[in-house]
Design a protein around this motif. Structure first.
Motif, mmCIF file in Angstrom:
data_model
loop_
_atom_site.group_PDB
_atom_site.id
_atom_site.type_symbol
_atom_site.label_atom_id
_atom_site.label_comp_id
_atom_site.label_asym_id
_atom_site.label_seq_id
_atom_site.Cartn_x
_atom_site.Cartn_y
_atom_site.Cartn_z
ATOM 1 N N PRO A 164 0.818 -1.206 0.000
ATOM 2 C CA PRO A 164 0.000 0.000 0.000
ATOM 3 C C PRO A 164 0.858 1.266 0.000
ATOM 4 O O PRO A 164 1.929 1.299 0.594
ATOM 5 C CB PRO A 164 -0.792 -0.118 1.296
ATOM 6 C CG PRO A 164 0.069 -0.950 2.192
ATOM 7 C CD PRO A 164 0.846 -1.876 1.293
ATOM 8 N N ILE A 165 0.373 2.288 -0.681
ATOM 9 C CA ILE A 165 1.013 3.604 -0.703
ATOM 10 C C ILE A 165 0.024 4.598 -0.094
ATOM 11 O O ILE A 165 -1.122 4.677 -0.544
ATOM 12 C CB ILE A 165 1.341 4.050 -2.155
ATOM 13 C CG1 ILE A 165 2.208 3.023 -2.876
ATOM 14 C CG2 ILE A 165 1.960 5.440 -2.160
ATOM 15 C CD1 ILE A 165 3.619 2.932 -2.403
ATOM 16 N N GLU A 166 0.444 5.334 0.906
ATOM 17 C CA GLU A 166 -0.419 6.326 1.542
ATOM 18 C C GLU A 166 -0.603 7.532 0.620
ATOM 19 O O GLU A 166 0.326 7.942 -0.071
ATOM 20 C CB GLU A 166 0.169 6.783 2.880
ATOM 21 C CG GLU A 166 0.179 5.712 3.947
ATOM 22 C CD GLU A 166 -1.199 5.179 4.297
ATOM 23 O OE1 GLU A 166 -2.172 5.962 4.332
ATOM 24 O OE2 GLU A 166 -1.308 3.958 4.530
ATOM 25 N N ALA A 167 -1.804 8.090 0.625
ATOM 26 C CA ALA A 167 -2.102 9.264 -0.198
ATOM 27 C C ALA A 167 -1.135 10.392 0.143
ATOM 28 O O ALA A 167 -0.826 10.617 1.308
ATOM 29 C CB ALA A 167 -3.534 9.708 0.036
ATOM 30 N N GLY A 168 -0.669 11.074 -0.871
ATOM 31 C CA GLY A 168 0.229 12.208 -0.673
ATOM 32 C C GLY A 168 1.683 11.833 -0.489
ATOM 33 O O GLY A 168 2.531 12.698 -0.330
ATOM 34 N N SER A 169 1.991 10.538 -0.506
ATOM 35 C CA SER A 169 3.385 10.108 -0.343
ATOM 36 C C SER A 169 4.206 10.584 -1.540
ATOM 37 O O SER A 169 3.800 10.449 -2.677
ATOM 38 C CB SER A 169 3.485 8.584 -0.263
ATOM 39 O OG SER A 169 2.826 8.113 0.884
ATOM 40 N N ALA A 170 5.380 11.117 -1.234
ATOM 41 C CA ALA A 170 6.266 11.578 -2.303
ATOM 42 C C ALA A 170 7.480 10.671 -2.442
ATOM 43 O O ALA A 170 8.172 10.710 -3.451
ATOM 44 C CB ALA A 170 6.716 13.005 -2.019
ATOM 45 N N ASP A 171 7.729 9.839 -1.440
ATOM 46 C CA ASP A 171 8.915 8.984 -1.454
ATOM 47 C C ASP A 171 8.480 7.521 -1.398
ATOM 48 O O ASP A 171 7.851 7.086 -0.439
ATOM 49 C CB ASP A 171 9.800 9.317 -0.249
ATOM 50 C CG ASP A 171 11.066 8.486 -0.201
ATOM 51 O OD1 ASP A 171 11.360 7.768 -1.183
ATOM 52 O OD2 ASP A 171 11.773 8.549 0.821
ATOM 53 N N PHE A 172 8.798 6.790 -2.454
ATOM 54 C CA PHE A 172 8.433 5.375 -2.545
ATOM 55 C C PHE A 172 9.659 4.474 -2.403
ATOM 56 O O PHE A 172 9.635 3.319 -2.803
ATOM 57 C CB PHE A 172 7.750 5.078 -3.889
ATOM 58 C CG PHE A 172 6.558 5.942 -4.156
ATOM 59 C CD1 PHE A 172 5.437 5.856 -3.361
ATOM 60 C CD2 PHE A 172 6.560 6.841 -5.207
ATOM 61 C CE1 PHE A 172 4.328 6.657 -3.606
ATOM 62 C CE2 PHE A 172 5.465 7.646 -5.461
ATOM 63 C CZ PHE A 172 4.338 7.547 -4.662
ATOM 64 N N SER A 173 10.726 4.998 -1.836
ATOM 65 C CA SER A 173 11.995 4.251 -1.752
ATOM 66 C C SER A 173 11.827 2.904 -1.064
ATOM 67 O O SER A 173 12.305 1.886 -1.565
ATOM 68 C CB SER A 173 13.052 5.048 -0.992
ATOM 69 O OG SER A 173 13.151 6.339 -1.472
ATOM 70 N N SER A 174 11.162 2.901 0.091
ATOM 71 C CA SER A 174 11.051 1.640 0.833
ATOM 72 C C SER A 174 10.222 0.615 0.060
ATOM 73 O O SER A 174 10.524 -0.574 0.076
ATOM 74 C CB SER A 174 10.473 1.878 2.228
ATOM 75 O OG SER A 174 9.167 2.377 2.140
ATOM 76 N N GLU A 175 9.175 1.082 -0.645
ATOM 77 C CA GLU A 175 8.345 0.174 -1.429
ATOM 78 C C GLU A 175 9.138 -0.391 -2.609
ATOM 79 O O GLU A 175 9.049 -1.586 -2.910
ATOM 80 C CB GLU A 175 7.091 0.891 -1.932
ATOM 81 C CG GLU A 175 6.085 1.217 -0.840
ATOM 82 C CD GLU A 175 6.403 2.504 -0.086
ATOM 83 O OE1 GLU A 175 7.383 3.199 -0.416
ATOM 84 O OE2 GLU A 175 5.656 2.816 0.861
ATOM 85 N N ILE A 176 9.928 0.448 -3.248
ATOM 86 C CA ILE A 176 10.747 -0.007 -4.377
ATOM 87 C C ILE A 176 11.801 -1.000 -3.903
ATOM 88 O O ILE A 176 12.028 -2.041 -4.535
ATOM 89 C CB ILE A 176 11.389 1.190 -5.103
ATOM 90 C CG1 ILE A 176 10.279 1.989 -5.807
ATOM 91 C CG2 ILE A 176 12.448 0.739 -6.099
ATOM 92 C CD1 ILE A 176 10.706 3.330 -6.328
#
Length: 193
Positions: A164-176
């Motif tokens: 899941p990605i929280e709304a407004g998130s600008a950094d997806f580093s941990s998910e990637i």
């Protein structure tokens, strides 16, 4: 663009067609509100439109969480609403005579999982047994992910990772990094609103 389209059709019905003929030429009067994609703001606008402006029907609702919330108020207050874009299950799954939809809900959309998997398998040339969903953590993405799980499992997907990605998130580093560390994933499906 959706607001412009509604304004255009109201103008067309009122001025080109002479109003709603089945109602003796009654003119459409638009009362416009903005939910800002927020359920609390939506409830405020609902109260204003229904109890102050005395509207006869609501039309719109793009955001799933807003549609899920407002549909319950429309049912309780016996105010018809035409949901135009939202696909959340709550607004669609109960027959009630007040909530109408222009498109299918997440649960219905998951029925298309089998043809999608067949296409992916043909496209990739692989059997595809491992799958990752990167999804919006709000109602739309969460419901899309949850309803698709059964379809995936029914189509032989052995390993399903949901991120899941929280709304407004600008950094997806941990998910990637999570995806990169799992070398067994063969396909990533982004589900974002």
């Amino acid at each position: 663009s959706a607001l412009w389209a509604v304004q255009w059709i109201a103008d067309y019905v009122n001025n080109e067609l002479g109003g709603i003929q089945s109602l003796g030429g009654a003119k459409i009067q638009l009362v416009i509100g903005d939910t800002k994609g927020d359920s609390e703001t939506a409830l405020s606008e609902f109260e204003r439109m229904v109890h102050v402006e005395n509207v006869s029907v609501l039309f719109g609702l793009y955001n799933t969480s807003v549609a899920n919330t407002l549909s319950q108020y429309c049912i309780a207050n016996r105010v018809p609403v035409q949901v135009t874009n939202a696909v959340g299950n709550d607004a669609f799954m109960t027959e009630n005579g007040f909530v109408f939809h222009a498109n299918a809900c997440n649960a219905t959309n998951s029925a298309y999982g089998k043809p999608r998997m067949e296409w992916l398998r043909d496209y990739s040339g692989d059997d595809l047994r491992r799958y990752a969903f990167v999804y919006d953590a709000a109602d739309f993405g969460r419901e899309s992910y949850e309803t698709a799980l059964a379809t995936m499992e029914d189509n032989g997907i052995d390993e399903i990772i949901g991120i899941p990605i929280e709304a407004g998130s600008a950094d997806f580093s941990s998910e990637i990094l999570k995806l990169k560390s799992n070398t067994s994933i063969e396909y990533i499906n982004p589900i974002m609103s």
